[in-house]
Scaffold this motif. Structure first.
Motif, PDB file in Angstrom:
ATOM      1  N   SER A  78       1.008  -1.233   0.169  1.00 18.63           N
ATOM      2  CA  SER A  78      -0.181   0.265  -0.022  1.00 18.63           C
ATOM      3  C   SER A  78       0.757   1.371  -0.115  1.00 18.63           C
ATOM      4  N   ARG A 110      -3.536  -8.201  -0.207  1.00 16.68           N
ATOM      5  CA  ARG A 110      -4.517  -7.250   0.369  1.00 16.68           C
ATOM      6  C   ARG A 110      -5.370  -7.662   1.237  1.00 16.68           C
ATOM      7  N   ARG A 196     -10.902   6.407  -7.032  1.00 15.64           N
ATOM      8  CA  ARG A 196     -11.246   5.106  -7.216  1.00 15.64           C
ATOM      9  C   ARG A 196     -10.314   4.020  -7.152  1.00 15.64           C
ATOM     10  N   GLU A 197      -9.120   4.255  -7.187  1.00 18.22           N
ATOM     11  CA  GLU A 197      -8.026   3.446  -7.345  1.00 18.22           C
ATOM     12  C   GLU A 197      -7.954   2.425  -6.276  1.00 18.22           C
ATOM     13  N   ARG A 198      -7.712   1.425  -6.205  1.00 18.27           N
ATOM     14  CA  ARG A 198      -7.621   0.337  -5.210  1.00 18.27           C
ATOM     15  C   ARG A 198      -6.381   0.785  -4.121  1.00 18.27           C
ATOM     16  N   GLY A 199      -6.873   0.781  -2.958  1.00 16.49           N
ATOM     17  CA  GLY A 199      -5.703   0.882  -2.098  1.00 16.49           C
ATOM     18  C   GLY A 199      -5.657   2.244  -1.659  1.00 16.49           C
TER      19      GLY A 199
END
Length: 335
Positions: A78, A110, A196-199
């Protein structure tokens, strides 16, 4: 026709010892640079040359077992999601950890549950864990890692965690710093970009909360704005901007700020006359925008300070405090 499925045997330290004409113990002393064992320059050269000829690479796990400790410093992946500023800082940290003989590795797992994360990290038996999203760390997770022999637990977090060396990094202060500036400049309807990007949610949500806490003390409102890091997403947001009735935006970081700035200009929306923008990280690209981007600079402890702290934690279990991450407003022409 038959296919040859023979797999060549792996090269071992015994092969290196045989070619160099020395014992396996001598090979171990040379290749692991073991302190306290004198090996002549000629013997060292023969061992290194034999290892090179054979393509021998020491087995990290076996070396850790012999030494009774690992040289790995694990970093949850992350940290690479935060942005270019931290990515560059992490590169420096890798170099600084190398000074002490540690190897930094990124862990890409994750995990919704901090205990699941701790168990996965513990399986690798690292010497230390360095987490930038330390607000997810718990005392229970720290205990799992400590029981697995992880000696250094360092987390960047907004609050102390039992059993973890904590470096102050309060993301609410970043959002608050941006909102305080925008309100002082007369803006009252502030959008806050939520990538909106993961993490990134772990960092964006407290930044939003910080902006909301400031707005609650003023005649001002805050509106979350979902945005993907794509031209299409920015253009879609810009096309409906006037219907949102917003006169300012805190854009999470400078990269999203530059994306939104260009999309707004393409829609004929003037920055800063109609919309004031504030980014974060004070990247080089912020000064290259037209107009130059107002941003929040993050004054972080140096990579050398963190590497020193990690080493002290591994060696002694304690380390001197290092400065917290401090957000500083850099006023330019987008606000």
């Amino acid at each position: 026709m038959t296919r040859d499925t023979h797999v060549p045997a792996s090269i071992t330290s015994a092969d290196v010892a045989r070619l160099a004409g020395v014992s396996r113990a001598t090979v171990s002393f040379v290749l692991n640079d073991t302190q306290g064992h004198r090996v002549s320059a000629g013997t060292r050269a023969r061992v290194l040359d034999a290892a090179k000829q054979l393509g021998y690479v020491p087995h990290a796990a076996a070396r850790s077992l012999r030494a009774g400790r690992s040289n790995l410093v694990l970093m949850p992946s992350s940290i690479s999601a935060i942005g270019r500023l931290v990515s560059d800082w992490v590169d420096d940290l890798h170099s600084e950890l190398d000074r002490f003989g540690y190897t930094a590795v990124l862990h890409a797992g994750r995990f919704a549950d901090p205990l699941d994360a701790a168990r996965a990290w513990a399986e690798l038996r690292p010497a230390a864990v360095v987490a930038l999203d330390g607000d997810r760390f718990t005392a229970q997770a720290a205990e799992v890692l400590a029981r697995a022999g992880v000696r250094g637990l360092l987390a960047f977090a907004s609050h102390p965690v039992e059993g973890v060396y904590t470096v102050g990094f309060d993301h609410t202060r970043i959002g608050a710093t941006a909102a305080e500036h925008l309100i002082a400049r007369g803006r009252t309807r502030i959008g806050v970009v939520m990538p909106r990007e993961r993490g990134l949610g772990a960092f964006a949500e407290p930044r939003l909360a910080g902006a909301e806490s400031v707005a609650a003390r003023h005649p001002a409102t805050v509106t979350p704005l979902e945005l993907s890091y794509t031209r299409e997403s920015a253009s879609e947001l810009a096309r409906r901007w006037r219907s949102l009735g917003l006169d300012a935006a805190f854009t999470y970081n400078d990269e999203y700020a530059a994306l939104l700035l260009h999309a707004l200009r393409a829609e004929g929306i003037s920055v800063p006359d109609e919309v004031a923008l504030v980014g974060c990280d004070d990247l080089v690209l912020s000064t290259l925008q037209q107009p130059p981007l107002t941003t929040v600079r993050l004054d972080m402890p140096s990579a050398a300070q963190i590497a020193d702290a990690v080493h002290e934690l591994i060696e002694t279990g304690t380390a001197a405090p290092v400065p917290a991450v401090k957000p500083v407003l850099v006023h330019r022409l987008t606000s």
